[in-house]
Write a protein that holds these residues in place. Structure first.
Motif, PDB file in Angstrom:
ATOM      1  N   UNK A 124       0.825  -1.206   0.000  1.00  0.00           N
ATOM      2  CA  UNK A 124       0.000   0.000   0.000  1.00  0.00           C
ATOM      3  C   UNK A 124       0.865   1.265   0.000  1.00  0.00           C
ATOM      4  N   UNK A 125       1.782   1.329  -0.945  1.00  0.00           N
ATOM      5  CA  UNK A 125       2.661   2.489  -1.051  1.00  0.00           C
ATOM      6  C   UNK A 125       2.628   3.027  -2.477  1.00  0.00           C
ATOM      7  N   UNK A 126       2.892   4.293  -2.611  1.00  0.00           N
ATOM      8  CA  UNK A 126       3.042   4.924  -3.917  1.00  0.00           C
ATOM      9  C   UNK A 126       4.410   5.585  -3.961  1.00  0.00           C
ATOM     10  N   UNK A 127       5.161   5.308  -5.004  1.00  0.00           N
ATOM     11  CA  UNK A 127       6.515   5.843  -5.112  1.00  0.00           C
ATOM     12  C   UNK A 127       6.693   6.530  -6.458  1.00  0.00           C
ATOM     13  N   UNK A 128       7.255   7.709  -6.432  1.00  0.00           N
ATOM     14  CA  UNK A 128       7.506   8.436  -7.676  1.00  0.00           C
ATOM     15  C   UNK A 128       8.724   7.906  -8.400  1.00  0.00           C
ATOM     16  N   UNK A 129       9.639   7.304  -7.660  1.00  0.00           N
ATOM     17  CA  UNK A 129      10.865   6.759  -8.230  1.00  0.00           C
ATOM     18  C   UNK A 129      11.060   5.330  -7.743  1.00  0.00           C
ATOM     19  N   UNK A 130      11.905   4.594  -8.470  1.00  0.00           N
ATOM     20  CA  UNK A 130      12.118   3.210  -8.078  1.00  0.00           C
ATOM     21  C   UNK A 130      13.235   2.559  -8.853  1.00  0.00           C
ATOM     22  N   UNK A 131      12.965   1.328  -9.310  1.00  0.00           N
ATOM     23  CA  UNK A 131      14.011   0.501  -9.911  1.00  0.00           C
ATOM     24  C   UNK A 131      14.624   1.162 -11.142  1.00  0.00           C
ATOM     25  N   UNK A 132      13.805   1.694 -12.034  1.00  0.00           N
ATOM     26  CA  UNK A 132      14.333   2.242 -13.284  1.00  0.00           C
ATOM     27  C   UNK A 132      15.258   3.429 -13.046  1.00  0.00           C
ATOM     28  N   UNK A 133      14.936   4.256 -12.056  1.00  0.00           N
ATOM     29  CA  UNK A 133      15.812   5.385 -11.737  1.00  0.00           C
ATOM     30  C   UNK A 133      17.153   4.888 -11.203  1.00  0.00           C
ATOM     31  N   UNK A 134      17.144   3.735 -10.545  1.00  0.00           N
ATOM     32  CA  UNK A 134      18.384   3.190  -9.981  1.00  0.00           C
ATOM     33  C   UNK A 134      19.310   2.629 -11.056  1.00  0.00           C
ATOM     34  N   UNK A 135      18.739   2.109 -12.150  1.00  0.00           N
ATOM     35  CA  UNK A 135      19.586   1.478 -13.165  1.00  0.00           C
ATOM     36  C   UNK A 135      19.764   2.322 -14.421  1.00  0.00           C
ATOM     37  N   UNK A 136      18.953   3.356 -14.582  1.00  0.00           N
ATOM     38  CA  UNK A 136      19.032   4.141 -15.813  1.00  0.00           C
ATOM     39  C   UNK A 136      20.268   5.031 -15.854  1.00  0.00           C
ATOM     40  N   UNK A 137      20.770   5.401 -14.683  1.00  0.00           N
ATOM     41  CA  UNK A 137      21.977   6.236 -14.619  1.00  0.00           C
ATOM     42  C   UNK A 137      22.937   5.603 -13.627  1.00  0.00           C
ATOM     43  N   UNK A 138      23.445   4.431 -14.014  1.00  0.00           N
ATOM     44  CA  UNK A 138      24.253   3.630 -13.102  1.00  0.00           C
ATOM     45  C   UNK A 138      25.522   4.343 -12.648  1.00  0.00           C
ATOM     46  N   UNK A 157      25.897   7.367 -11.775  1.00  0.00           N
ATOM     47  CA  UNK A 157      25.616   8.304 -10.689  1.00  0.00           C
ATOM     48  C   UNK A 157      25.140   7.614  -9.420  1.00  0.00           C
ATOM     49  N   UNK A 158      24.793   6.350  -9.529  1.00  0.00           N
ATOM     50  CA  UNK A 158      24.184   5.662  -8.393  1.00  0.00           C
ATOM     51  C   UNK A 158      25.187   5.467  -7.261  1.00  0.00           C
TER      52      UNK A 158
END
Length: 426
Positions: free
Chosen positions: A212-226, A228-229
């Motif tokens: 029951x959570x809503x997130x604006x960011x997630x997995x794709x943001x973590x791997x799309x700019x590796x 900078x992670x």
């Protein structure tokens, strides 16, 4: 640096003990070149087996015969690798003369491990004084050799790396995500462990609904700019569920095609290891290069299946794949889910275990009311019915992942326990 044999006082260093896969599971060995020079066939076989192990996948490991003389001859003509491992049966005078000759052709940055056949504390001390980085006593098994290399490259005072556990369903709809999510919640709430749950079913994942959570960011943001992670960025895009559980949700956008490369998750997994005690990978039921890679590289694998023929076939195939790609790791944990659906023919757990050559760690009963109410409320089983047998099952699985031990079986109570004791006396 102390040797793997950990000599103390005037006692000779003991032979390298066999090392379990769980003890080396979280080792990360950097991208280095390793050359092993052997004198015995036994060490040559061990080194060749180690070269194919997942923990050394980033390295370039080569195995040569001829021992120390072969290393001197080879590197008198070219540059040395990051690490040289030499096996020797030579006596002291010949050994030190050979090591001095090797030092003359080595780069100053090259590390050297000597594998000897003598339990001699005096020899060890002299080797360390000469600048040898590690001395271990043969024989070594594959895990011992890998652990020796790993300790050499572990920074002093470095943070202990967390474990990665991959959850995979033998078929779609068997409840692998439910098992993964409830186990992650149990780890965080019942065992006070920092847990990161990554829902990798990018178009259809259910972590957001289940918690029951809503997130604006997630997995794709973590791997799309590796590039900078880092741990700061990862913390920013994670969603907290309670004090200990962090979640990376999938994008769920159907406008994109998620054609990922095999290595796209490498950076995320490396950061996750340093950020959480245990990272749970909720893998989709698909067979791509990146799914296979994550299954192979995980420290533990949990396979969820329903008790029917198609699941049994698929479980057997996945187990055979894991045995071939992870020959030095513990077998996966098997969870039989949805046991006891009315009017559905089922394969009994003992027959299922015999067919796949793996005992189930858990058997979870079919309870549509319990699971349905939890899903509709966006809560875990331990939140809706903490004392239920299903909740205890998830606690047992969570404990086995933390401890590295098999899932414990609950003790029988009351008249059943008394009957068991009486039968045992006969």
């Amino acid at each position: 640096m102390m040797p793997a044999s950990s000599a103390t006082g005037d006692k000779a260093p003991p032979k390298e003990a066999a090392t379990s896969a769980s003890a080396t599971g979280s080792l990360i060995i950097p991208q280095i070149a390793i050359a092993v020079f052997t004198e015995t066939e036994e060490l040559a076989r061990t080194a060749e087996a180690a070269a194919s192990d997942r923990r050394l996948q980033r390295t370039r490991l080569t195995v040569h015969g001829g021992g120390l003389p072969a290393a001197i001859e080879l590197y008198g003509k070219g540059p040395t690798p990051n690490l040289i491992i030499v096996e020797t049966t030579a006596e002291n005078a010949a050994l030190f003369a050979g090591l001095n000759a090797l030092a003359d052709v080595c780069l100053t940055s090259t590390k050297v491990i000597v594998i000897g056949h003598r339990n001699d504390i005096t020899l060890y001390r002299e080797l360390i004084e000469q600048g040898i980085h590690e001395y271990v006593v043969a024989p070594l098994d594959v895990m011992s050799l890998i652990a020796t290399i790993g300790r050499l490259y572990k920074s002093a005072g470095a943070q202990k790396l967390g474990k990665v556990c991959a959850f995979f369903g033998a078929r779609g709809g068997v409840g692998s995500s439910t098992v993964a999510h409830n186990t992650a919640w149990s780890l965080a709430s019942s065992f006070d462990s920092d847990v990161l749950l990554i829902d990798m079913d990018l178009p259809f994942g259910t972590a957001g609904l289940d918690f029951n959570i809503e997130a604006a960011q997630g997995v794709m943001e973590a791997i799309s700019d590796a590039d900078r992670l880092d741990d700061v960025l990862l913390e920013r895009i994670m969603t907290q569920r309670g004090e200990r559980l962090s979640i990376l949700t999938p994008p769920l956008a159907l406008t994109n095609a998620y054609d990922l490369r095999e290595t796209d998750f490498n950076g995320l997994i490396d950061i996750a290891r340093s950020s959480a005690r245990l990272t749970i990978l909720d893998l989709p039921h698909m067979w791509t290069a990146w799914v296979k890679r994550l299954l192979t590289d995980a420290d533990d694998v949990v396979i969820t299946a329903a008790p029917d023929l198609a699941n049994m076939r698929n479980v057997k195939g996945v187990i055979e794949f894991l045995r071939s790609t992870r020959p030095h790791d513990s077998p996966p944990k098997l969870v039989l889910n949805q046991i006891g659906i009315p009017k559905r023919p089922e394969i009994k757990a003992p027959a299922f275990a015999t067919a796949v050559a793996l005992e189930p760690s858990l058997s979870i009963p079919f309870d549509p009311a319990l699971f349905g109410n939890a899903a509709n409320d966006g809560r875990m089983i331990g939140e809706t019915s903490a004392r239920s047998p299903v909740a205890r099952s998830f606690d047992e699985l969570a404990h086995s992942l933390i401890s590295g031990k098999a899932v414990s079986r609950p003790a029988r109570k009351g008249i059943n326990a008394l009957a068991a004791r009486l039968v045992g006396r006969r």
